[in-house]
Design an enzyme around this catalytic site. Structure first.
Site, PDB file in Angstrom:
ATOM      1  N   ASN A 192       0.857  -1.187   0.000  1.00 13.48           N
ATOM      2  CA  ASN A 192       0.000   0.000   0.000  1.00 13.48           C
ATOM      3  C   ASN A 192       0.890   1.232   0.000  1.00 13.48           C
ATOM      4  O   ASN A 192       1.947   1.265   0.636  1.00 13.48           O
ATOM      5  CB  ASN A 192      -0.904   0.024   1.232  1.00 13.48           C
ATOM      6  CG  ASN A 192      -1.788   1.263   1.261  1.00 13.48           C
ATOM      7  OD1 ASN A 192      -2.707   1.399   0.456  1.00 13.48           O
ATOM      8  ND2 ASN A 192      -1.499   2.181   2.168  1.00 13.48           N
ATOM      9  N   ARG A 223       0.774  12.361   7.045  1.00 19.21           N
ATOM     10  CA  ARG A 223       1.733  13.358   7.514  1.00 19.21           C
ATOM     11  C   ARG A 223       2.652  12.749   8.585  1.00 19.21           C
ATOM     12  O   ARG A 223       2.279  11.824   9.302  1.00 19.21           O
ATOM     13  CB  ARG A 223       1.009  14.583   8.068  1.00 19.21           C
ATOM     14  CG  ARG A 223       0.349  14.349   9.417  1.00 19.21           C
ATOM     15  CD  ARG A 223      -0.360  15.584   9.913  1.00 19.21           C
ATOM     16  NE  ARG A 223      -0.786  15.438  11.297  1.00 19.21           N
ATOM     17  CZ  ARG A 223      -2.014  15.640  11.726  1.00 19.21           C
ATOM     18  NH1 ARG A 223      -2.978  15.969  10.876  1.00 19.21           N
ATOM     19  NH2 ARG A 223      -2.305  15.515  13.007  1.00 19.21           N
ATOM     20  N   TRP A 258      -1.110   7.627  10.595  1.00 16.40           N
ATOM     21  CA  TRP A 258      -2.110   6.903   9.802  1.00 16.40           C
ATOM     22  C   TRP A 258      -3.356   6.736  10.669  1.00 16.40           C
ATOM     23  O   TRP A 258      -3.359   6.138  11.724  1.00 16.40           O
ATOM     24  CB  TRP A 258      -1.594   5.580   9.246  1.00 16.40           C
ATOM     25  CG  TRP A 258      -0.822   4.685  10.134  1.00 16.40           C
ATOM     26  CD1 TRP A 258      -1.071   4.363  11.430  1.00 16.40           C
ATOM     27  CD2 TRP A 258       0.359   3.947   9.764  1.00 16.40           C
ATOM     28  NE1 TRP A 258      -0.143   3.479  11.890  1.00 16.40           N
ATOM     29  CE2 TRP A 258       0.741   3.198  10.895  1.00 16.40           C
ATOM     30  CE3 TRP A 258       1.097   3.819   8.588  1.00 16.40           C
ATOM     31  CZ2 TRP A 258       1.846   2.351  10.882  1.00 16.40           C
ATOM     32  CZ3 TRP A 258       2.183   2.980   8.584  1.00 16.40           C
ATOM     33  CH2 TRP A 258       2.553   2.265   9.722  1.00 16.40           C
ATOM     34  N   GLU A 289      -1.426   0.900  -5.248  1.00 12.79           N
ATOM     35  CA  GLU A 289      -1.296   2.246  -5.813  1.00 12.79           C
ATOM     36  C   GLU A 289      -0.265   2.288  -6.936  1.00 12.79           C
ATOM     37  O   GLU A 289      -0.379   3.112  -7.852  1.00 12.79           O
ATOM     38  CB  GLU A 289      -0.937   3.245  -4.714  1.00 12.79           C
ATOM     39  CG  GLU A 289      -2.086   3.610  -3.793  1.00 12.79           C
ATOM     40  CD  GLU A 289      -2.464   2.507  -2.810  1.00 12.79           C
ATOM     41  OE1 GLU A 289      -3.542   2.604  -2.195  1.00 12.79           O
ATOM     42  OE2 GLU A 289      -1.678   1.541  -2.650  1.00 12.79           O
ATOM     43  N   ASP A 302      -4.657  21.925   9.867  1.00  4.02           N
ATOM     44  CA  ASP A 302      -5.157  20.912   8.938  1.00  4.02           C
ATOM     45  C   ASP A 302      -6.008  21.506   7.824  1.00  4.02           C
ATOM     46  O   ASP A 302      -6.307  22.699   7.805  1.00  4.02           O
ATOM     47  CB  ASP A 302      -5.952  19.852   9.707  1.00  4.02           C
ATOM     48  CG  ASP A 302      -5.580  18.442   9.285  1.00  4.02           C
ATOM     49  OD1 ASP A 302      -5.398  18.232   8.073  1.00  4.02           O
ATOM     50  OD2 ASP A 302      -5.473  17.566  10.157  1.00  4.02           O
TER      51      ASP A 302
END
Length: 523
Positions: free
Chosen positions: A178, A183, A196, A274, A323
């Site tokens: 994955n 961040r 995560w 991905e 954020d």
């Protein structure tokens, strides 16, 4: 041709007039953010410039002689199209539909017709190569994360954060890789927070590693670590004298080609790598090389690679962080990434981004996800016509959808279907309108939706998981969502009054005025 690496992409941006080089000295502490924020909010309505401003390449970063910082690379619709090498993001949606529409070949002629498509599919799969530019410099000792010009974005941030890392993990159960963007707060030269969130695939890989450590009896600390994602309190969860519960290998790529960076943020199904999505987007396989100190493969042409591990027995306070909601996400407990090796290109370019009050770069990435994944949403919700995730709704706060309504209660069925779709489960507010409403026109949606609802009858609430960064939810990660049925109401839904016609001029009069417009001299 696909961009081979970040440098190809920068050259393309510059050739297209989409890049501004900044030679004046700038400070990575706050100043780059303030400059970029002004640029990303420039242009747009009432301006002669396109919204989003140019991509920025800072070439003189205070405290980091020779370093370069790339930011705002995806910060406009045009650049998102350039990044994915299309004239319209709907082109990619069309390619996805073509693959979904493939039927089993019925004869030799059908099989022959499929050969070009099968050849194209061969481009999707990544390939491992012996070496690559990311190995031009290899540091297994005498290295520091602080060697790179990592930004502190906002005044109340807990420190410097790596904001555009492609974090690579492997599912301990299936072996599938994955790549996600999470961040990373830098604690010191060799450790960083690994943000995560609980619902992300990287976090599930972590939990699976914890389960396996517990099942194998790797120390009494493993039992304590099984629910580590739900704990708080900071530091190690081991008592004195207990053995560590093991490690999970992680690699981080910074500064990849644009298709791969974008692929790392898309809400892909867990079983689809991905690297394969990037191959589909760029129509060329991603080249990978093996890491030096961990058993993972990383993009061969990346600017910077961080290798290391996350301890299964360790949490540390991460945050606050300014954020994408426009507010600070508060501190919480997250795993810690320990760096074992750094490899990079000679004179690496540090790619980063900032988030905050929209519009910002991440908003354009979100709009690209919206267009590209519409065909996949239609697999589950075939009545779906179009979707709009307004940038001001910061992805998960508002989704406007139009549907082809065929039966009573269908709008509510659609709401529940959306809340069951991967990352769409976080959507706080869903507005469902009829197919004749243009969901991309907020003025039209506002007019139609507010005219079409009886609030008590047409608004429903439900409880479920919410984004970890939602500061208004009743509990962390758990709260309520709202669905608004703004479709025309039917008798089968208990609405027996006549529904009025919309005011529209007849076509004959409109055409007559069109012909006379210049004669009238109004403009």
């Amino acid at each position: 041709m696909a961009y081979n690496d970040l440098r190809d992409w920068i050259a393309a941006l510059e050739n297209a007039g989409e890049l501004k080089r900044v030679s004046a000295e700038v400070d990575p502490i706050l100043e780059i953010t303030e400059i970029t924020d002004r640029v990303s909010k420039s242009g747009g309505r009432g301006s002669q410039r396109a919204p989003g401003g140019p991509a920025l390449l800072f070439e003189n970063v205070k405290g980091h002689p020779g370093a370069k910082v790339l930011i705002n690379q995806f910060g406009s619709e045009r650049r998102m199209q350039m990044a994915l090498e299309v004239r319209s993001l709907d082109e990619i949606a069309s390619r996805i539909r073509q693959f979904m529409d493939v039927k089993s070949p019925q004869g030799i002629l059908d099989k022959i017709k499929m050969l070009p498509m099968l050849a194209d599919m061969g481009k999707f799969f990544p390939k491992t190569v012996a070496g690559g530019p990311c190995k031009e410099v290899i540091k297994k000792d005498n290295f520091s994360l602080l060697d790179f010009p990592v930004l502190q974005c906002w005044p109340k941030d807990a420190g410097r954060f790596i904001t555009l890392p492609c974090v690579i993990t492997r599912d301990p159960k299936t072996g599938k890789r994955n790549v996600g963007v999470y961040r990373m707060q830098i604690y010191d030269g060799r450790t960083a927070g690994m943000h995560w969130q609980r619902q992300k695939i990287g976090a599930e890989h972590y939990r699976e590693a914890l389960r396996r450590a517990h099942a194998a009896g790797e120390g009494s600390g493993a039992a304590l670590a099984v629910d580590i994602m739900a704990r708080s309190g900071g530091g190690s969860v081991l008592a004195a004298g207990e053995r560590p519960a093991g490690k999970m290998e992680v690699a981080v790529a910074i500064g990849t080609d644009p298709a791969l960076t974008f692929s790392a943020i898309v809400p892909a199904p867990p079983d689809v790598e991905e690297y394969m999505i990037a191959g589909f987007l760029r129509q060329s396989p991603v080249e990978l090389v093996k890491c030096e100190t961990v058993n993972l493969e990383v993009p061969a042409n990346a600017e910077i690679i961080l290798e290391g591990y996350v301890s299964l027995d360790e949490l540390r306070t991460e945050g606050p962080f300014g954020d994408h909601t426009g507010f600070y996400s508060l501190e919480d407990e997250y795993p810690v990434f320990h760096v074992t090796c750094i490899t990079h290109r000679s004179n690496p370019i540090y790619a980063t981004t900032i988030v905050g009050k929209p519009p910002m770069e991440d908003g354009w990435m979100g709009k690209a996800v919206e267009r590209i994944f519409l065909p996949l949403m239609k697999l589950t919700i075939p009545e779906l016509v179009d979707v709009n995730l307004p940038i001001e709704g910061i992805f998960h706060n508002l989704m406007i959808v139009s549907i082809k309504k065929s039966y009573a209660g269908q709008a509510r069925k659609v709401m529940n279907a959306i809340w069951s779709l991967g990352q769409a489960m976080f959507t706080k507010c869903i507005i469902v309108v009829d197919e004749d409403v243009n969901v991309q026109d907020i003025a039209e949606v506002t007019l139609k939706a507010l005219n079409h609802i009886d609030p008590e009858r047409d608004i429903q609430f439900t409880l479920g998981p919410v984004d970890s960064r939602d500061h208004a939810s009743r509990l962390p990660n758990f709260g309520s969502k709202m669905g608004i049925d703004a479709t025309r109401k039917w008798a089968a839904e208990g609405f027996t009054r006549p529904w009025p016609d919309e005011i529209l001029m007849d076509a004959k009069t409109k055409a007559a005025v069109d012909r006379r417009w210049k004669e009238l001299g109004i403009e």
